[in-house]
Write a protein that holds these residues in place. Structure first.
Motif, short mmCIF file in Angstrom:
data_model
loop_
_atom_site.label_atom_id
_atom_site.label_comp_id
_atom_site.label_asym_id
_atom_site.label_seq_id
_atom_site.Cartn_x
_atom_site.Cartn_y
_atom_site.Cartn_z
N SER A 132 114.90 7.21 73.11
CA SER A 132 113.76 7.52 72.26
C SER A 132 112.49 7.48 73.07
O SER A 132 112.23 6.53 73.80
CB SER A 132 113.64 6.49 71.13
OG SER A 132 114.76 6.52 70.31
N ARG A 133 111.70 8.50 72.96
CA ARG A 133 110.43 8.59 73.67
C ARG A 133 109.53 7.43 73.29
O ARG A 133 109.50 6.99 72.14
CB ARG A 133 109.77 9.92 73.33
CG ARG A 133 108.54 10.17 74.12
CD ARG A 133 108.08 11.61 73.93
NE ARG A 133 106.82 11.74 74.63
CZ ARG A 133 105.69 12.09 74.06
NH1 ARG A 133 105.66 12.38 72.78
NH2 ARG A 133 104.58 12.17 74.76
N LEU A 134 108.76 6.94 74.24
CA LEU A 134 107.85 5.82 74.03
C LEU A 134 106.53 6.32 73.45
O LEU A 134 105.92 7.24 73.99
CB LEU A 134 107.59 5.12 75.36
CG LEU A 134 106.53 4.02 75.37
CD1 LEU A 134 106.95 2.87 74.48
CD2 LEU A 134 106.30 3.53 76.78
N ASN A 135 106.11 5.73 72.34
CA ASN A 135 104.83 6.05 71.72
C ASN A 135 104.11 4.76 71.40
O ASN A 135 104.72 3.80 70.92
CB ASN A 135 105.02 6.84 70.42
CG ASN A 135 105.55 8.23 70.66
OD1 ASN A 135 104.95 9.00 71.41
ND2 ASN A 135 106.67 8.54 70.06
N ILE A 136 102.82 4.74 71.65
CA ILE A 136 101.98 3.60 71.26
C ILE A 136 101.06 4.11 70.16
O ILE A 136 100.23 5.00 70.38
CB ILE A 136 101.19 3.06 72.46
CG1 ILE A 136 102.16 2.58 73.54
CG2 ILE A 136 100.26 1.93 72.01
CD1 ILE A 136 101.50 2.22 74.86
N VAL A 137 101.24 3.57 68.97
CA VAL A 137 100.56 4.05 67.78
C VAL A 137 99.44 3.08 67.41
O VAL A 137 99.68 1.89 67.19
CB VAL A 137 101.56 4.18 66.60
CG1 VAL A 137 100.88 4.71 65.36
CG2 VAL A 137 102.75 5.05 67.00
N ASP A 138 98.22 3.61 67.31
CA ASP A 138 97.06 2.82 66.90
C ASP A 138 97.10 2.65 65.39
O ASP A 138 97.05 3.62 64.64
CB ASP A 138 95.78 3.53 67.33
CG ASP A 138 94.52 2.72 67.07
OD1 ASP A 138 94.58 1.69 66.36
OD2 ASP A 138 93.46 3.12 67.59
N GLN A 139 97.20 1.40 64.94
CA GLN A 139 97.23 1.12 63.51
C GLN A 139 95.88 0.63 63.00
O GLN A 139 95.76 0.24 61.85
CB GLN A 139 98.32 0.10 63.19
CG GLN A 139 99.70 0.64 63.51
CD GLN A 139 100.80 -0.29 63.05
OE1 GLN A 139 100.85 -1.44 63.46
NE2 GLN A 139 101.68 0.23 62.20
N GLY A 140 94.88 0.62 63.88
CA GLY A 140 93.54 0.21 63.50
C GLY A 140 93.32 -1.28 63.68
O GLY A 140 94.26 -2.08 63.71
#
Length: 103
Positions: A2-10
């Motif tokens: 699975s590709r690595l993603n860093i998601v900004d949740q605020g």
């Protein structure tokens, strides 16, 4: 894989989604630390990490070193057992970032 993603949740909260492995972490990922400067208090949720290896631990250590140098408070939540085991084997289990999850 699975590709690595860093998601900004605020509000200084980030979610890591995907794999933290040699196959998904590249130089761009390691050098992309800008998200860590968005707040003085950062929480990184690792609850959606599917697979990890020593590259994932190395990336976390880079994040810790960077935040210490910039005086940013960094916390990890939902650290996968696989990463905690690697931290223990590598001697990083004494670091507060990992020790609090091993209790």
């Amino acid at each position: 894989m699975s590709r690595l993603n860093i998601v900004d949740q605020g509000a200084g909260h980030f979610l890591v989604d995907g794999d933290l492995t040699f196959a998904t972490i590249d130089k761009r990922t390691v050098k992309s630390l800008a998200f860590l400067t968005s707040h003085k208090d950062i929480t990184i949720d690792l609850g959606r990490v599917d697979n990890t290896d020593s590259a994932g631990l190395a990336l976390m250590i880079e994040w810790i070193k960077y935040c210490r140098a910039k005086r940013i408070q960094l916390r990890f939540s939902h650290v996968p057992k696989q990463l905690l085991s690697l931290a223990r084997l590598s001697g990083f289990d004494k670091d507060a970032h990992f020790a609090s999850h091993l209790e």
